[in-house]
Enzyme design. Structure first.
Site, PDB file in Angstrom:
ATOM      1  CB  CYS A  30      -0.932   0.094   1.192  1.00  0.00           C
ATOM      2  SG  CYS A  30      -2.113  -1.243   1.291  1.00  0.00           S
ATOM      3  NE  ARG A  36       4.634   1.706   0.016  1.00  0.00           N
ATOM      4  CZ  ARG A  36       5.660   1.476   0.804  1.00  0.00           C
ATOM      5  NH1 ARG A  36       6.877   1.741   0.389  1.00  0.00           N
ATOM      6  NH2 ARG A  36       5.506   0.988   2.017  1.00  0.00           N
ATOM      7  CD1 TRP A  48       0.043  -6.323  -3.119  1.00  0.00           C
ATOM      8  CD2 TRP A  48      -0.228  -6.914  -0.992  1.00  0.00           C
ATOM      9  NE1 TRP A  48       0.372  -7.649  -3.006  1.00  0.00           N
ATOM     10  CE2 TRP A  48       0.208  -8.041  -1.722  1.00  0.00           C
ATOM     11  CE3 TRP A  48      -0.482  -7.068   0.379  1.00  0.00           C
ATOM     12  CZ2 TRP A  48       0.412  -9.290  -1.134  1.00  0.00           C
ATOM     13  CZ3 TRP A  48      -0.279  -8.301   0.969  1.00  0.00           C
ATOM     14  CH2 TRP A  48       0.176  -9.404   0.214  1.00  0.00           C
ATOM     15  CG  ASN A  64       1.641   0.756   4.166  1.00  0.00           C
ATOM     16  OD1 ASN A  64       1.361  -0.412   3.937  1.00  0.00           O
ATOM     17  ND2 ASN A  64       2.884   1.192   4.235  1.00  0.00           N
ATOM     18  N   GLY A  65      -0.625  -0.904   6.314  1.00  0.00           N
ATOM     19  CA  GLY A  65      -0.253  -1.754   7.445  1.00  0.00           C
ATOM     20  C   GLY A  65      -1.402  -2.688   7.774  1.00  0.00           C
ATOM     21  CD  GLU A  70      17.211 -12.998  -7.870  1.00  0.00           C
ATOM     22  OE1 GLU A  70      16.693 -13.540  -6.880  1.00  0.00           O
ATOM     23  OE2 GLU A  70      16.831 -11.893  -8.289  1.00  0.00           O
ATOM     24  CE  LYS A 114      13.794 -11.220 -10.103  1.00  0.00           C
ATOM     25  NZ  LYS A 114      14.496 -11.165  -8.861  1.00  0.00           N
ATOM     26  CD  GLU A 163       9.964 -11.496  -8.781  1.00  0.00           C
ATOM     27  OE1 GLU A 163       9.286 -11.084  -7.829  1.00  0.00           O
ATOM     28  OE2 GLU A 163      11.189 -11.306  -8.858  1.00  0.00           O
ATOM     29  CG  HIS A 197      19.942 -36.590  -4.844  1.00  0.00           C
ATOM     30  ND1 HIS A 197      20.320 -37.848  -4.454  1.00  0.00           N
ATOM     31  CD2 HIS A 197      21.089 -35.887  -5.023  1.00  0.00           C
ATOM     32  CE1 HIS A 197      21.640 -37.910  -4.372  1.00  0.00           C
ATOM     33  NE2 HIS A 197      22.131 -36.723  -4.718  1.00  0.00           N
ATOM     34  CE  LYS A 201      11.631  -2.996  -5.782  1.00  0.00           C
ATOM     35  NZ  LYS A 201      12.296  -4.101  -6.477  1.00  0.00           N
TER      36      LYS A 201
END
Ligand code: M6R
Length: 613
Positions: A2, A27, A74, A100-101, A486, A490, A493, A509, A608
């Protein structure tokens, strides 16, 4: 998660808010809204979707006001829809609030308020807070700031809020706890925002609010800050170092692509003033006072999330090799919820691009409470993590706006490399020639990154071949195992293709069962300690008809004969290979996502800065 923005002054608030929301959209982008106050009237526009949807929703309607608040969401409590969009209002309709929270104890408060006759419209935790402030204001007969203070004393959770009152157009009240909030001070005007990006084009003078503070921004009386215990606090005004160009796409189609291409520069910036070839030394001013503590450390713990955790894994190899200190790398979210053994001799390195990740912050608090020394590696200057750590080093990568982290990763790895080199030299575990060779190799990395970026056309060609693959495997070994993780993250996402990163030798394995002629397998097979072993792993994949896309050292001929495609990167020392090998993987993911029509900079369900647990 947010983004919040607010304006009080003489100018029109709406364009400032909309522009600010566009900057904060990284955000969260589930819904957006504004509340505008003019002529004793509060007008609220809000809707599901992005900031552009809000603009379309408002199109042509009146936005005249010089006080307003804005929010981009968000979703946590309640699905993304028009009703759950912020701002929210209380029963009287006089207040509008953005948040926001998370208000953790919203349920009992809501029950009590419903009992007192309040009627709720949304499913959000936020609406509880505005009803509570409204209720206190009316029942106690106090002003807005005091009502906010009394309400927050009853609240458990995290918040950055701004509240305005229809009856008082000269004031806005802001408060924070565990969610970031910056105040901008202009000429006869005030700004509030989740970060400085909406503020920078209006003023360079900012105050980063501290946890538990409540700010009253008053046209006549200026800025006053108190804490939740009603003690007066003196605002600490700082000058922003942020530049507007850093927040623009600069001619690129997406922020992510711009940020990938910035890496030669950003890695150089991470080293600037720290790596001195002439003197043959590394100086990290931010941790100078803790050098001896590092030298004596029996153990280092590294905490982070997502990409920052991957950088931490590279850090593990670096510190163990250069400084011979045992390292444990932990997901911050796991670390905080078990009962880890942490003591006063431990050094905890907390890695975070945003410096606001809730799990990393909580892990720091836990480790700090047990007496450990906390060293931060953050990108955002003045962020919460940068402020709660004992010491640290900024990565200086510049603002990263694309949700997928790219230049932040290489900057984090650069700082970890510098730290490990510095401590290794001080400790005497990294001696003479090796230390100097590594310094020279590190200094050459930005130019080599530039060279890797020149392979983009070839990468685009490969991306086109594999863009429709439903799955992908990424393999690496030693220093490149975290790079494999990584690379997979990428791809997942931003393109929504299922991808797994594995240590190359672990493939046999289990994951080898997945390999058939439709499985792209990205392998980092650069010359170095594990080269022959990785070549054997490639043979194993080929024997099962897997499609190999290999990242190899320039001039390699062995892997070239085995792989379906090779991407060459310049030769460098093993510990520095992550800084080069990650770049083609970032570009592959980017181009695949674009070809699949995905929203690269704002992938679905993500944000983000993850400021909720
Ligand atoms: O701001 P932080 O570095 O603390 O963020 C940690 C993760 O949320 C972040 O790296 C996330 O995994 C990115 N989307 C990865 O690209």
């Amino acid at each position: 998660m947010c983004g919040i923005v607010a304006y009080l002054g003489e100018k029109q608030a709406y364009p400032i808010l909309i522009n600010g929301l566009r900057r904060l959209e990284y955000r969260g982008y589930d819904s957006a809204g504004v509340a505008l106050l003019a002529d004793d009237q509060l007008t609220i526009y809000k809707c599901q979707g992005k900031v552009s949807d809000l603009e379309a929703h408002i199109n042509g309607r009146s936005t005249v006001a010089n006080l307003g608040i804005g929010h981009t969401r968000w979703a946590t409590h309640g699905p993304p829809n028009d009703v759950n969009a912020h701002p929210h209002q209380g029963t009287s309709g006089d207040l509008a609030l953005i948040h926001n929270g998370i208000i953790e104890n919203y349920a009992p408060i809501k029950e009590e308020l419903v009992h007192r006759g309040h009627v709720f419209k949304s499913d959000t935790d936020t609406e509880v807070l505005v009803h509570l402030i409204d209720d206190i204001q009316r029942s106690e007969g106090v002003d807005l700031a005091e009502a906010v203070r009394l309400a927050l004393a009853n609240v458990v959770g995290a918040y950055a809020i701004v509240v305005i009152d229809r009856k008082n157009p000269d004031v806005m009240v802001a408060a924070r706890k565990s969610s970031p909030l910056v105040i901008g001070l202009g000429e006869g005007e005030f700004f509030c925002a989740s970060d400085a990006t909406p503020i920078v084009e209006h003023t360079k003078n900012v105050v980063y609010m501290e946890d538990g503070e409540i700010a009253v921004l008053d046209r006549r009386q200026g800025l006053k800050i108190r804490n939740i215990k009603n003690q007066v606090k003196t605002p600490f005004i700082q000058e922003l170092e942020l530049h507007l160009e850093a927040l623009e796409k600069g001619g690129y189609d997406h922020f992510m692509l711009k940020e990938i291409h910035e890496q030669s520069r950003s890695i150089r910036d991470s080293m600037r003033g720290r790596l001195n070839l002439a003197k043959g030394e590394v100086v990290l001013g931010g941790i100078k006072d803790y050098e001896q503590k590092f030298v004596n450390a029996k153990r280092i713990l590294i905490v982070g999330c997502g990409t920052s955790w991957h950088a931490g894994m590279v850090g593990e190899y670096l510190f163990e090799e250069f400084a011979r200190i045992p390292v444990e790398v932990e997901y911050a979210s796991e670390f905080r919820y078990r009962n880890p053994v942490v003591n006063e001799d431990d050094i905890v390195i907390a890695i975070s691009q945003s410096g606001e990740t809730a799990d990393t912050l909580a892990a720091i608090e836990l480790a700090k409470g047990r007496g450990a020394t906390i060293i931060g590696i953050c990108n955002v200057v003045g962020s919460s993590i940068a402020r709660v750590t004992h010491a640290g080093s900024y990565t200086h990568a510049g603002p990263e706006i694309g949700v997928a982290s790219t230049k932040a990763f290489t900057a984090q790895v650069t700082v970890l490399t510098l730290m490990a080199l510095m401590i290794g030299q001080k400790k005497g575990t990294l001696i003479g020639g090796n230390f100097h060779r590594l310094l020279n190799e590190l200094d050459a990395i930005p130019d080599k990154v530039q060279k890797v970026l020149k392979t983009e056309a070839q990468i685009k060609y490969i991306a086109d071949i594999y863009k429709d693959a439903p799955n992908a495997l990424y393999l690496g070994r030693g220093y490149t195992f975290p790079v494999a993780l990584e690379g997979a993250l990428k791809l997942k996402e931003i393109s929504y293709i299922h991808a797994e990163g594995y240590p190359a030798a672990e493939m046999k394995h289990g994951p080898i069962a997945l390999i058939d002629d439709s499985m792209p397998v990205f392998v980092i097979a650069t010359k170095g300690a594990s080269y022959e072993k990785v070549v054997s792993n490639i043979q194993e994949v080929k024997a099962r008809k897997g499609r190999i896309i290999a990242i190899v050292t320039e001039g390699d001929t062995v892997v070239k004969d085995l792989a379906d495609h090779v991407i060459e990167i310049p030769e460098t020392a093993d510990p520095l290979v992550p800084l080069l090998s990650v770049v083609p993987l970032q570009l592959i993911s980017y181009h695949i996502a674009v070809m699949r029509g995905c929203n690269v900079d704002q992938p679905r369900n993500l944000a983000k800065s993850v400021t909720v647990e």
